[in-house]
Design an enzyme around this catalytic site. Structure first.
Site, PDB file in Angstrom:
ATOM      1  N   GLN A  77      39.782  58.134  37.865  1.00  0.00           N
ATOM      2  CA  GLN A  77      40.542  57.629  39.008  1.00  0.00           C
ATOM      3  C   GLN A  77      39.917  58.102  40.318  1.00  0.00           C
ATOM      4  O   GLN A  77      39.709  57.322  41.248  1.00  0.00           O
ATOM      5  CB  GLN A  77      41.998  58.125  38.922  1.00  0.00           C
ATOM      6  CG  GLN A  77      42.847  57.715  40.109  1.00  0.00           C
ATOM      7  CD  GLN A  77      43.096  56.223  40.162  1.00  0.00           C
ATOM      8  OE1 GLN A  77      43.515  55.641  39.168  1.00  0.00           O
ATOM      9  NE2 GLN A  77      42.834  55.593  41.295  1.00  0.00           N
ATOM     10  N   CYS A 134      47.019  55.720  43.309  1.00  0.00           N
ATOM     11  CA  CYS A 134      46.345  55.454  42.034  1.00  0.00           C
ATOM     12  C   CYS A 134      47.066  54.374  41.237  1.00  0.00           C
ATOM     13  O   CYS A 134      46.460  53.733  40.383  1.00  0.00           O
ATOM     14  CB  CYS A 134      46.244  56.742  41.219  1.00  0.00           C
ATOM     15  SG  CYS A 134      47.842  57.543  40.971  1.00  0.00           S
ATOM     16  N   ARG A 176      38.109  50.772  39.670  1.00  0.00           N
ATOM     17  CA  ARG A 176      38.109  51.496  38.394  1.00  0.00           C
ATOM     18  C   ARG A 176      37.090  50.858  37.440  1.00  0.00           C
ATOM     19  O   ARG A 176      36.330  51.555  36.764  1.00  0.00           O
ATOM     20  CB  ARG A 176      39.510  51.455  37.749  1.00  0.00           C
ATOM     21  CG  ARG A 176      40.611  52.166  38.524  1.00  0.00           C
ATOM     22  CD  ARG A 176      40.434  53.657  38.534  1.00  0.00           C
ATOM     23  NE  ARG A 176      40.309  54.184  37.186  1.00  0.00           N
ATOM     24  CZ  ARG A 176      41.334  54.508  36.373  1.00  0.00           C
ATOM     25  NH1 ARG A 176      42.577  54.370  36.800  1.00  0.00           N
ATOM     26  NH2 ARG A 176      41.114  55.006  35.166  1.00  0.00           N
ATOM     27  N   ASP A 214      50.951  59.630  44.947  1.00  0.00           N
ATOM     28  CA  ASP A 214      51.061  59.372  43.509  1.00  0.00           C
ATOM     29  C   ASP A 214      52.541  59.511  43.154  1.00  0.00           C
ATOM     30  O   ASP A 214      53.327  60.059  43.947  1.00  0.00           O
ATOM     31  CB  ASP A 214      50.202  60.419  42.762  1.00  0.00           C
ATOM     32  CG  ASP A 214      50.246  60.276  41.252  1.00  0.00           C
ATOM     33  OD1 ASP A 214      50.619  59.199  40.753  1.00  0.00           O
ATOM     34  OD2 ASP A 214      49.886  61.262  40.551  1.00  0.00           O
ATOM     35  N   HIS A 256      42.357  63.671  36.176  1.00  0.00           N
ATOM     36  CA  HIS A 256      42.133  62.221  36.041  1.00  0.00           C
ATOM     37  C   HIS A 256      40.812  61.880  36.755  1.00  0.00           C
ATOM     38  O   HIS A 256      40.805  61.246  37.814  1.00  0.00           O
ATOM     39  CB  HIS A 256      43.317  61.460  36.656  1.00  0.00           C
ATOM     40  CG  HIS A 256      43.403  60.019  36.246  1.00  0.00           C
ATOM     41  ND1 HIS A 256      42.517  59.414  35.375  1.00  0.00           N
ATOM     42  CD2 HIS A 256      44.296  59.044  36.604  1.00  0.00           C
ATOM     43  CE1 HIS A 256      42.857  58.146  35.208  1.00  0.00           C
ATOM     44  NE2 HIS A 256      43.927  57.904  35.928  1.00  0.00           N
ATOM     45  N   ARG A 296      43.150  59.312  26.596  1.00  0.00           N
ATOM     46  CA  ARG A 296      44.238  59.703  27.501  1.00  0.00           C
ATOM     47  C   ARG A 296      45.270  60.441  26.659  1.00  0.00           C
ATOM     48  O   ARG A 296      45.793  59.891  25.690  1.00  0.00           O
ATOM     49  CB  ARG A 296      44.868  58.470  28.152  1.00  0.00           C
ATOM     50  CG  ARG A 296      46.205  58.772  28.823  1.00  0.00           C
ATOM     51  CD  ARG A 296      46.719  57.628  29.656  1.00  0.00           C
ATOM     52  NE  ARG A 296      45.901  57.427  30.840  1.00  0.00           N
ATOM     53  CZ  ARG A 296      46.270  56.689  31.890  1.00  0.00           C
ATOM     54  NH1 ARG A 296      47.442  56.083  31.901  1.00  0.00           N
ATOM     55  NH2 ARG A 296      45.466  56.540  32.932  1.00  0.00           N
TER      56      ARG A 296
HETATM   57  N1   CP Z   1      45.877  54.702  37.781  1.00  0.00           N
HETATM   58  C1   CP Z   1      45.946  54.657  36.430  1.00  0.00           C
HETATM   59  O1   CP Z   1      45.342  55.431  35.702  1.00  0.00           O
HETATM   60  O2   CP Z   1      46.718  53.627  35.977  1.00  0.00           O
HETATM   61  P1   CP Z   1      47.187  53.405  34.481  1.00  0.00           P
HETATM   62  O3   CP Z   1      48.151  54.498  34.129  1.00  0.00           O
HETATM   63  O4   CP Z   1      47.828  52.037  34.494  1.00  0.00           O
HETATM   64  O5   CP Z   1      45.983  53.444  33.576  1.00  0.00           O
HETATM   65  N1  NVA Z   2      50.152  61.475  37.962  1.00  0.00           N
HETATM   66  C1  NVA Z   2      50.364  60.221  37.268  1.00  0.00           C
HETATM   67  C2  NVA Z   2      49.133  59.374  37.342  1.00  0.00           C
HETATM   68  C3  NVA Z   2      49.255  58.014  36.711  1.00  0.00           C
HETATM   69  C4  NVA Z   2      47.980  57.250  36.777  1.00  0.00           C
HETATM   70  C5  NVA Z   2      50.757  60.501  35.824  1.00  0.00           C
HETATM   71  O1  NVA Z   2      50.133  61.382  35.209  1.00  0.00           O
HETATM   72  O2  NVA Z   2      51.667  59.853  35.325  1.00  0.00           O
END
Ligand code: CP
Ligand code: NVA
Length: 302
Positions: free
Chosen positions: A132, A257, A285, A217, A129, A102
């Protein structure tokens, strides 16, 4: 999904069906059906941004598939002090069997995957993502028996979630409407790539008519904190609340999400209502990522 999962462009329609079937069994028969596809394998996990669901579900999933999850603190790695992505990939290739990452830039993840001899899974970038959205599609399939439903995404149409959801609509044959202000419209190229499955609409009330699923989101994604005040003001008319949901289909379900910010992108009267299936979505997930890893590593072992 020959080796990597970088975006949903790496998944074919046949593979999506296989992910659904495998996730269903992995969910039903958790603890007995996994096999040992990751036995003897160490999977690195780099998280340059915060995470609850992704980090924990991957760590548990890798363990349940017989592998060794290895959390690598980017701040304590030399990549955080300027070692190049390519050098990091070459060195890690001598030690580990896979990497879940990530970070900010999709280009970095793609370069890593190109240079590494192990599979790379995108656990969120500024742009995408994929894990997700695979879990979201599986959740929709579980609840509706099909992904050929109408889903409306409300809010930041230029986010990683919106981008991946558009690709997910194309992959699964779902009708997707992204409702956002012009300032946060979906990327024109991705919208064109995903036509006619994904469409844009400025008016959230118009968009949700007949919706089976309404998805939102956060308004301020990780890495965009400096834009907070502007985003709050521009996105305010796009809050998902009971009034907006009353214009949707009769049995509409709510997806997010997570993490959620009650009072911002979603009101508590939706988030905490029986329309909400966000915790099923979060649970999935785990099952879906286990299915993805099983498929990737079974393929490599062939
Ligand atoms: N939805 C998601 O990716 O959550 P986190 O940021 O907690 O991993
Ligand atoms: N769009 C959000 C998703 C978190 C899972 C972010 O990137 O922070």
């Amino acid at each position: 999904m020959y080796k990597d999962l970088l975006t949903l462009r790496d998944v074919s329609c046949g593979e999506l069906e296989e992910i659904f079937e495998l996730s269903t069994r992995l969910k039903k028969e958790r603890g007995t059906f996994e096999g040992n596809v990751l036995k003897g394998k160490s999977i690195g996990m780099i998280f340059a941004k915060s995470s609850t669901r992704t980090r924990v579900s991957f760590e548990v999933g890798i363990h349940e598939l017989g592998g060794h999850p290895m959390y690598l603190d980017q701040g304590r790695m030399q990549i955080g002090r300027g070692e190049t992505v390519a050098d990091t990939a070459h060195v890690l290739s001598r030690y580990i069997h896979g990497l879940v990452i990530r970070t900010y830039s999709q280009a970095d993840v793609e370069e890593l995957a190109k240079e590494a001899n192990f599979p790379v899974i995108n656990a969120l970038t500024d742009e995408y993502h994929p894990c997700q959205i695979l879990a979201d599609l599986f959740t929709i399939k579980e609840h509706s028996g099909t992904t050929k439903v109408k889903t409306v995404f409300i809010g930041d149409g230029a986010s990683n979630i919106a981008n991946s959801l558009m690709l997910g609509a194309k992959l699964s044959g779902m009708e997707l409407v992204v409702a956002s202000p012009r300032e946060y419209m979906p990327d024109a190229k991705i919208l064109a790539e995903c036509a006619p499955f994904a469409k844009w609409c400025e008016d959230p009330i118009e968009a949700v008519k007949g919706a089976d699923y309404v998805y939102t989101d956060v308004w301020v994604s990780m890495g965009f904190e400096e834009e907070r005040a502007k985003r709050m003001a521009t996105l305010a008319p796009y809050q998902v609340n009971a009034a907006l949901m009353s214009h949707a289909g009769k049995n509409v379900k709510f997806l997010h999400c997570l993490p959620a910010h009650r009072g911002e992108e979603v009101a508590a009267d939706v988030m905490d209502s029986n329309m909400s299936i966000v915790f099923d979505e979060a649970e999935n997930r785990l099952h879906v990522q286990k299915a993805v890893m099983s498929m990737i590593y079974r393929n490599l072992d062939k």
